[in-house]
Motif scaffolding. Structure first.
Motif, PDB file in Angstrom:
ATOM      1  N   ASP A 121       0.885  -1.346   0.098  1.00 49.97           N
ATOM      2  CA  ASP A 121      -0.011   0.062   0.144  1.00 49.97           C
ATOM      3  C   ASP A 121       0.789   1.092   0.178  1.00 49.97           C
ATOM      4  N   TYR A 122       2.033   1.291   0.619  1.00 49.84           N
ATOM      5  CA  TYR A 122       2.919   2.400   0.791  1.00 49.84           C
ATOM      6  C   TYR A 122       3.470   2.768  -0.813  1.00 49.84           C
ATOM      7  N   LYS A 123       3.891   1.783  -1.224  1.00 51.74           N
ATOM      8  CA  LYS A 123       4.398   1.929  -2.533  1.00 51.74           C
ATOM      9  C   LYS A 123       3.428   2.568  -3.706  1.00 51.74           C
ATOM     10  N   LYS A 124       2.264   2.441  -3.373  1.00 54.96           N
ATOM     11  CA  LYS A 124       1.331   2.987  -4.145  1.00 54.96           C
ATOM     12  C   LYS A 124       1.017   4.798  -3.901  1.00 54.96           C
ATOM     13  N   CYS A 125       1.436   5.228  -3.022  1.00 52.08           N
ATOM     14  CA  CYS A 125       1.658   6.789  -2.705  1.00 52.08           C
ATOM     15  C   CYS A 125       2.225   7.427  -4.115  1.00 52.08           C
ATOM     16  N   LYS A 126       1.279   8.542  -4.297  1.00 54.82           N
ATOM     17  CA  LYS A 126       1.777   9.256  -5.406  1.00 54.82           C
ATOM     18  C   LYS A 126       2.496  10.452  -5.227  1.00 54.82           C
ATOM     19  N   THR A 127       2.370  11.079  -4.087  1.00 51.73           N
ATOM     20  CA  THR A 127       3.029  12.303  -3.594  1.00 51.73           C
ATOM     21  C   THR A 127       3.966  12.069  -2.566  1.00 51.73           C
ATOM     22  N   ALA A 128       5.074  12.822  -2.290  1.00 48.01           N
ATOM     23  CA  ALA A 128       5.968  12.932  -1.314  1.00 48.01           C
ATOM     24  C   ALA A 128       5.493  13.184   0.189  1.00 48.01           C
ATOM     25  N   HIS A 129       4.225  14.137  -0.299  1.00 53.17           N
ATOM     26  CA  HIS A 129       3.449  14.418   1.023  1.00 53.17           C
ATOM     27  C   HIS A 129       2.918  12.975   1.825  1.00 53.17           C
ATOM     28  N   GLU A 130       2.528  12.141   1.010  1.00 55.45           N
ATOM     29  CA  GLU A 130       1.868  10.863   1.270  1.00 55.45           C
ATOM     30  C   GLU A 130       2.679  10.029   2.290  1.00 55.45           C
ATOM     31  N   LEU A 131       3.905  10.172   1.746  1.00 60.08           N
ATOM     32  CA  LEU A 131       4.977   9.158   2.263  1.00 60.08           C
ATOM     33  C   LEU A 131       5.330   9.230   3.764  1.00 60.08           C
ATOM     34  N   LEU A 132       5.661  10.418   4.211  1.00 65.35           N
ATOM     35  CA  LEU A 132       6.265  10.461   5.622  1.00 65.35           C
ATOM     36  C   LEU A 132       5.040   9.900   6.654  1.00 65.35           C
ATOM     37  N   PRO A 133       3.856  10.102   6.695  1.00 69.17           N
ATOM     38  CA  PRO A 133       2.836   9.568   7.517  1.00 69.17           C
ATOM     39  C   PRO A 133       2.798   8.101   7.493  1.00 69.17           C
ATOM     40  N   LYS A 134       2.602   7.832   6.382  1.00 70.45           N
ATOM     41  CA  LYS A 134       2.683   6.125   6.068  1.00 70.45           C
ATOM     42  C   LYS A 134       3.898   5.612   6.503  1.00 70.45           C
ATOM     43  N   ALA A 135       5.031   6.151   6.159  1.00 71.59           N
ATOM     44  CA  ALA A 135       6.385   5.589   6.705  1.00 71.59           C
ATOM     45  C   ALA A 135       6.284   5.455   8.351  1.00 71.59           C
ATOM     46  N   LYS A 136       6.132   6.574   8.879  1.00 74.30           N
ATOM     47  CA  LYS A 136       6.234   6.649  10.543  1.00 74.30           C
ATOM     48  C   LYS A 136       5.312   5.619  11.084  1.00 74.30           C
ATOM     49  N   THR A 137       3.995   5.517  10.364  1.00 74.62           N
ATOM     50  CA  THR A 137       3.079   4.579  10.739  1.00 74.62           C
ATOM     51  C   THR A 137       3.719   2.938  10.786  1.00 74.62           C
ATOM     52  N   ILE A 138       4.063   2.640   9.614  1.00 72.16           N
ATOM     53  CA  ILE A 138       4.717   1.422   9.268  1.00 72.16           C
ATOM     54  C   ILE A 138       5.965   0.973  10.219  1.00 72.16           C
ATOM     55  N   TYR A 139       6.917   2.143  10.273  1.00 73.70           N
ATOM     56  CA  TYR A 139       7.819   1.787  11.281  1.00 73.70           C
ATOM     57  C   TYR A 139       7.496   1.707  12.838  1.00 73.70           C
ATOM     58  N   GLU A 140       6.555   2.526  13.191  1.00 77.59           N
ATOM     59  CA  GLU A 140       6.239   2.462  14.634  1.00 77.59           C
ATOM     60  C   GLU A 140       5.485   1.175  14.798  1.00 77.59           C
TER      61      GLU A 140
END
Length: 234
Positions: A121-140
């Motif tokens: 699902d993360y790799k479907k992000c289309k903008t950099a703005h979407e990456l940070l919150p999703k990345a932190k959620t996955i990491y945590e």
């Protein structure tokens, strides 16, 4: 002094009549009260009919939902056979992914497939703005130490992922996802293909319902043999 009843005998007769009258009236009032408090036969039938209609409505509504879910999630033996061709083939089909997820839940290791799905699902992000919150959620959720659903990663992969989390890119979790994918493919996937629910599905039989068995989070190969599981979709 003479007894007044002897002088006026009509008083005694009147009193007796009054008492009898009151008894009859009281009895009549009680009967009418009881009749008013008890529903008539017609009223009873109406109430019973209404209750039966409500019962049938809720029963049909309740039974209809599981039947619809079962029908929607049904899998043919031919389709199930294809899942054994490759792990990639299994995950590429929704029914196969659901079945494998349920299998991992019986082994208490569903965090691996959940992490893999989150990365997809993360790799479907289309903008950099979407990456940070999703990345932190996955990491945590899956990677940081003592995360609620921490996956089993080697030290190097975890370190690289942790360093890249502050400025995530589309490939931030690729190494971690690949590691978890291989663990599932080499360990859980073969056991899934040997499990009774899968074999019964291939043969067109009804599934068995054995108890759950706990496994270690280390994914040691051949730690358990022929894990049996309970798939609600079969």
């Amino acid at each position: 002094m003479e007894n007044p009843l002897l002088l006026f005998p009509q008083l005694n007769i009147s009193a007796s009549k009054d008492k009898s009258y009151y008894k009859v009236m009281n009895s009549t009032n009680k009967e009418e009260t009881n009749k008013a408090s008890k529903p008539g036969a017609k009223q009873k039938r109406n109430r019973l009919s209404l209750l039966l209609q409500k019962s049938e409505f809720h029963e049909d509504d309740h039974l209809g939902k599981p039947a619809n879910l079962k029908k929607a999630a049904s899998v043919s033996p031919e389709e199930a056979v294809k899942w054994s061709e490759s792990f990639e083939k299994l995950l590429s089909q929704k029914a196969g992914l659901d079945a494998f997820t349920k299998f991992l839940k019986t082994e208490f290791s569903e965090e691996n497939i959940e992490f893999w799905i989150a990365c997809e699902d993360y790799k479907k992000c289309k903008t950099a703005h979407e990456l940070l919150p999703k990345a932190k959620t996955i990491y945590e959720t899956f990677i940081q130490k003592d995360a609620p659903k921490e996956v089993n990663l080697d030290f190097h992969t975890k370190e690289v992922t942790s360093q890249n989390i502050e400025q995530p890119i589309i490939t931030t979790f690729d190494a971690a996802q690949s590691t978890v994918y291989k663990l599932m493919e080499q360990d859980s996937y073969p056991r899934f293909l040997r499990s009774d629910p899968y074999l019964n599905l291939v043969k067109g039989r009804n599934p068995s319902h054995p108890a759950l068995r706990r496994r270690s989070r280390s994914f040691a190969v051949n730690e358990f043999q022929d894990v049996r599981s309970d798939f609600t979709i079969w």
